[in-house]
Design an enzyme around this catalytic site. Structure first.
Site, short mmCIF file in Angstrom:
data_model
loop_
_atom_site.label_atom_id
_atom_site.label_comp_id
_atom_site.label_asym_id
_atom_site.label_seq_id
_atom_site.Cartn_x
_atom_site.Cartn_y
_atom_site.Cartn_z
N GLU A 165 1.00 -1.21 0.07
CA GLU A 165 -0.27 0.32 0.38
C GLU A 165 0.88 1.26 -0.23
O GLU A 165 2.19 1.72 0.96
CB GLU A 165 -0.96 0.15 1.03
CG GLU A 165 -1.76 1.16 1.30
CD GLU A 165 -2.75 0.65 2.32
OE1 GLU A 165 -2.87 -0.19 2.73
OE2 GLU A 165 -4.01 1.88 2.51
N ARG A 166 0.78 1.88 -1.10
CA ARG A 166 1.25 3.09 -1.30
C ARG A 166 2.86 2.99 -0.89
O ARG A 166 4.04 3.63 -0.99
CB ARG A 166 1.25 4.15 0.18
CG ARG A 166 -0.36 4.68 0.64
CD ARG A 166 -0.71 5.29 -0.40
NE ARG A 166 -2.41 5.13 -0.31
CZ ARG A 166 -3.44 5.61 -0.73
NH1 ARG A 166 -3.07 6.06 -1.91
NH2 ARG A 166 -4.26 5.87 -0.48
N GLU B 178 -11.02 4.50 9.34
CA GLU B 178 -10.56 3.89 7.51
C GLU B 178 -11.33 2.30 7.87
O GLU B 178 -10.67 1.10 7.51
CB GLU B 178 -9.42 4.32 6.77
CG GLU B 178 -9.14 5.10 6.96
CD GLU B 178 -7.73 5.57 6.50
OE1 GLU B 178 -7.14 4.64 6.01
OE2 GLU B 178 -7.57 7.30 5.76
N ARG C 262 -2.01 3.32 16.90
CA ARG C 262 -1.56 4.58 16.02
C ARG C 262 -2.85 6.26 16.47
O ARG C 262 -3.93 5.81 16.64
CB ARG C 262 -2.24 4.28 14.93
CG ARG C 262 -0.64 3.50 13.98
CD ARG C 262 -1.07 3.01 12.90
NE ARG C 262 -0.38 3.80 11.37
CZ ARG C 262 -1.32 4.69 10.21
NH1 ARG C 262 -2.74 4.23 10.20
NH2 ARG C 262 -0.93 4.92 9.37
N LYS D 67 0.67 10.81 13.42
CA LYS D 67 1.43 11.31 11.98
C LYS D 67 1.85 12.65 12.89
O LYS D 67 1.48 13.15 13.53
CB LYS D 67 0.61 10.69 10.97
CG LYS D 67 -0.02 9.71 10.86
CD LYS D 67 -0.77 10.08 8.83
CE LYS D 67 -1.26 8.63 9.20
NZ LYS D 67 -1.59 8.15 7.50
N ASP E 295 -3.21 14.31 7.30
CA ASP E 295 -2.57 12.49 5.96
C ASP E 295 -0.90 13.09 5.96
O ASP E 295 -1.27 12.92 3.61
CB ASP E 295 -3.41 12.40 5.98
CG ASP E 295 -3.06 10.66 5.27
OD1 ASP E 295 -2.44 10.82 5.84
OD2 ASP E 295 -3.65 10.61 4.66
N GLU F 173 3.71 9.51 -0.62
CA GLU F 173 2.29 9.36 -0.89
C GLU F 173 1.78 10.14 -2.30
O GLU F 173 1.31 10.26 -2.99
CB GLU F 173 1.92 8.70 -0.33
CG GLU F 173 -0.24 8.42 -0.07
CD GLU F 173 -0.94 7.97 1.20
OE1 GLU F 173 -0.65 8.24 2.04
OE2 GLU F 173 -2.38 7.99 1.15
N TRP G 291 -12.66 13.02 2.38
CA TRP G 291 -11.63 12.84 1.58
C TRP G 291 -11.58 13.43 0.38
O TRP G 291 -11.09 12.90 -0.70
CB TRP G 291 -12.28 11.36 1.18
CG TRP G 291 -12.04 10.31 2.04
CD1 TRP G 291 -11.65 10.10 3.29
CD2 TRP G 291 -12.39 8.88 2.04
NE1 TRP G 291 -11.42 9.56 4.54
CE2 TRP G 291 -11.56 8.31 3.22
CE3 TRP G 291 -12.33 7.99 1.72
CZ2 TRP G 291 -11.65 7.06 3.85
CZ3 TRP G 291 -13.10 6.39 2.05
CH2 TRP G 291 -12.20 5.78 2.86
O1 GCW Z 1 -3.17 8.74 4.30
C1 GCW Z 1 -3.65 7.13 4.09
C2 GCW Z 1 -3.48 6.30 2.83
C3 GCW Z 1 -3.19 4.84 3.65
C4 GCW Z 1 -3.28 4.50 5.01
C5 GCW Z 1 -3.56 4.90 5.81
C6 GCW Z 1 -3.16 5.33 7.15
C7 GCW Z 1 -2.27 2.11 5.45
O2 GCW Z 1 -4.23 6.87 2.06
O3 GCW Z 1 -3.27 4.20 2.21
O4 GCW Z 1 -3.34 3.37 4.61
O5 GCW Z 1 -3.73 6.80 5.39
O6 GCW Z 1 -1.94 5.89 7.75
O7 GCW Z 1 -3.67 4.29 7.37
#
Ligand code: GCW
Length: 683
Positions: free
Chosen positions: A182-183, A306, A339, A375, A380, A408, A554
């Protein structure tokens, strides 16, 4: 060409033919970027080391010996070998356990300042010493010495004494069990699950080596959108094989755990953290993992985010969920990394306020072996965000930082964007949590269980990251996780000299290219604090008007809020009041249109198109200026690179050139698309 062969005598013909067949194979991988910064190009004046002494029979000891042999031989152009007599050696490596010299009282003082992973490098005349308390410390020291040599730097004065400032320095892999990432923008996963546990791919060792060389000491193998099957015995045996292979390099293995696993795997009807059967399930799982991997690092969990399951599904809190897993891991010294990327709609209409609102009331309620991982910014991984207010907010909970090394929202593996500058900005941000000077680097470093995680940009592409410049971000992440006070320019320069060239003109030119790249990218994509301007799902191309029917937040338009009056998200006290999640005086500073830094203007304000800014231009003119500037800078990057033709090998030069061409072309597209869209609102 083949017709020319008969003019040679027959034996030479065969030789020539053989060479023609073999040459591509021999030279194919000569300068393809595979060696990363561990390239060890030969030095004009190498250090005079012919023999090194190391009496360490541990697996890490063997790794050190191999690395020193390979590194010094390549750097010197002659073979360097191990000797069993320290008197013969010009380089001595050891710990007090295996090196008598270090047991002398005079060494005590030096060692008292060293952490278990720290090291000391010294030079006396033509002799060098790498000393540490542990084999792992020696490994880090050996790599650092090689890196200094590789940059053509010497050990000056008192030498180097270092211990990492952050305890857990992890790469998070968003790798799926089917091999996709993923990414990920550089091929497939490095973990070949179908070959494991029987065969560990050699790339795994190369990976571990590269990680160790910058001090990374842990790796989360699988995606946070976690497939529960990773916790089943067949997969755990595969994980065990990887853990065994990486252990000598000081890399501990962690796994992303799916909170719903007890239910999803069909073992129990529920995953409720208050259910005794669920508790037992996790206890048994932790014990099973520990039996296979005694130094297992712990679980990383994305819960109630998510679509992932979590404790909220059962009316419990994030603390209830995290503590359940933490209790199961505690007997084995494992941690739960939970997280903070949560943004449940009902919490607040402004998405970026949600994690703070949800987690702050739980401050102090998490077990000691829980680390919240946030993060860097509250949205994001945008090209620029103010820091997440949980930094400086949470005071009685371990809090680690998650950075995104993979690009990303930063042009994937096509655009050159050096992230060292972004991370330096983040670490240097003053939270004012304990008065002025409460920078994030200080808050992180003073945590007793400090953590820095980077979402990896690696894949099985031969060059690892898909763009010859992108390994700079892997390298910079490692260096900053070791010491977040390092300067991004120094890191860029180190990387350049080891990766590309030590040429006195070319090396600074490449360093400059890296240093300006993130600001350039921001200028042509999202200047003045804009965010979320990306196309749906892929997050690559511009689509500032994108509306995503699945989720309001989104949508690009949710963030930029362009209308007839102006543009930007009002997070002032008249708006969503996001500013008040920050300590004074930051909250007031962000709240004022005139006091808010231009870099965050549209993040915190919905400003009028004709608003006059500190630059003297109106907001609209400033946007036009910045997008134009970004486009010009991207063109200039391409031109600067072309000036370096012949200064670096053709293969990597050509690949970089192609990438910079894409970047310059797309910078132009970005400006046109964004200004076209925003301009359509302006009356
Ligand atoms: O930025 C979003 C991404 C998802 C990612 C999510 C996360 C792994 O688009 O691909 O999923 O964050 O950080 O959980």
């Amino acid at each position: 060409m083949v017709r020319a062969l008969p003019v040679f005598p027959r034996r030479l013909n065969i030789l020539a033919a053989l060479l023609m067949v073999l040459a591509p194979a021999l030279f194919l991988h000569a300068e393809d970027g595979h060696k990363l910064w561990l390239r060890y190009a030969q030095l004009v004046q190498p250090p005079t080391i012919k023999f090194f002494y190391l009496n360490d029979d541990s697996t890490t000891g063997h790794v050190i010996a191999e690395e020193i042999k390979r590194g010094l031989s390549d750097l010197s152009g002659y073979p360097v070998s191990q000797t069993s007599d320290p008197k013969n050696a010009q380089l001595i490596i050891g710990t007090p356990d295996n090196l008598e010299l270090l047991r002398e009282p005079s060494w005590k003082k030096n060692f008292s300042h060293l952490g278990p992973e720290g090291f000391l490098l010294k030079r006396e005349g033509f002799s060098f010493l790498v000393a540490a308390k542990t084999s792992l410390g020696c490994l880090y020291g050996a790599f650092r010495l090689l890196e200094l040599f590789s940059q053509d730097k010497d050990l000056e004065g008192d030498g180097v004494l270092e211990s990492p400032l952050i305890h857990r320095r992890l790469l998070d892999h968003w790798d799926n069990l089917d091999g996709t990432i993923e990414r990920g923008y550089a091929g497939k996963s490095l973990w070949k699950w179908n070959e494991l546990p029987g065969h560990v791919n050699e790339r795994v060792l190369d990976y571990a080596r590269a990680c160790a060389s910058v001090g990374i000491n842990g790796t989360v193998l699988n995606n946070v959108n976690a497939d529960p099957r990773i916790l089943t015995l067949p997969y755990l045996k595969k994980v065990q094989a990887l853990a065994d292979a990486m252990r000598p390099y000081g890399l501990k293995v962690y796994l992303s755990a799916n909170f719903g696993a007890p239910k999803a795997l069909g073992d129990l009807p529920t995953a409720d953290p208050f259910d005794p059967q669920v508790r037992k399930w996790w206890e048994a799982k932790a014990s099973e993992i520990h039996g296979l991997i005694p130094d297992f690092g712990g679980f990383l969990v994305k819960a109630n985010s998510e679509g992932q399951p979590g404790p909220l599904d059962y009316g419990r809190t994030h603390a209830d969920g995290a503590n359940l897993l933490a209790d199961a891991l505690a007997p084995y010294g494992g941690v739960v990394i939970w997280r903070a990327f949560v943004y449940k709609d009902s919490i607040d209409p402004d998405r970026i306020k949600r994690a703070y609102k949800e987690l702050m009331p739980l401050d102090g309620k998490f077990r000691k072996n829980v680390i919240i991982q946030s993060k860097n910014g509250p949205l994001d991984f945008q090209p620029r965000e103010p820091f997440h207010p949980l930094f400086g907010g949470l005071k009685r909970t371990h809090l680690g930082a998650e950075l995104q090394v993979t690009q990303e929202y930063l042009g994937h593996s096509n655009h050159l964007v050096y992230l060292g500058t972004m991370w330096e900005e983040f670490f240097g941000s003053d939270t004012f949590a304990h008065g002025p000077g409460s920078t994030i680097e200080k808050l992180l470093a003073r945590d007793r269980d400090s953590l820095m995680a980077g979402v990896a940009n690696t894949g099985d592409d031969r060059d690892w990251c898909g763009n010859p410049f992108s390994p700079a971000n892997w390298y910079a992440f490692g260096r900053l996780a070791w010491d977040p006070t390092l300067k991004s320019r120094d890191i860029a320069e180190e990387w350049t000299r080891m990766t590309w060239t030590r040429d006195p003109q070319a090396a600074p030119a490449i360093t400059d290219l890296l240093m300006g790249s993130r600001d350039t990218y921001i200028d042509y994509t999202c200047p003045l604090g804009l965010a979320g301007v990306f196309e749906k799902d892929l997050h690559y191309a511009p689509d500032p008007g994108m509306v995503d029917p699945r989720h309001d937040d989104w949508s690009a338009a949710y963030y930029n809020r362009a209308d007839a009056k102006g543009i930007g998200f009002d997070r002032t006290r008249r708006g969503s009041d996001g500013v008040d999640q920050y300590h004074a005086p930051l909250n007031d500073r962000f709240n004022g249109l005139k006091t808010c830094p231009l870099d965050y203007l549209l993040w915190f304000h919905h400003a009028k198109w004709d608003q006059r800014l500190s630059t003297g231009r109106t907001l609209w003119d400033e946007l036009v200026f910045r997008y134009g500037q970004g486009r010009k800078e991207a063109e200039a990057m391409k031109a600067q690179w072309q000036g370096l033709r012949g200064k670096v090998d053709d293969e990597r030069f050509g690949k970089a050139e192609r990438k910079l061409e894409i970047q310059a072309r797309e910078a132009d597209v970005w400006g046109k698309k964004c200004l076209g869209y925003f301009g359509s609102f302006r009356k």
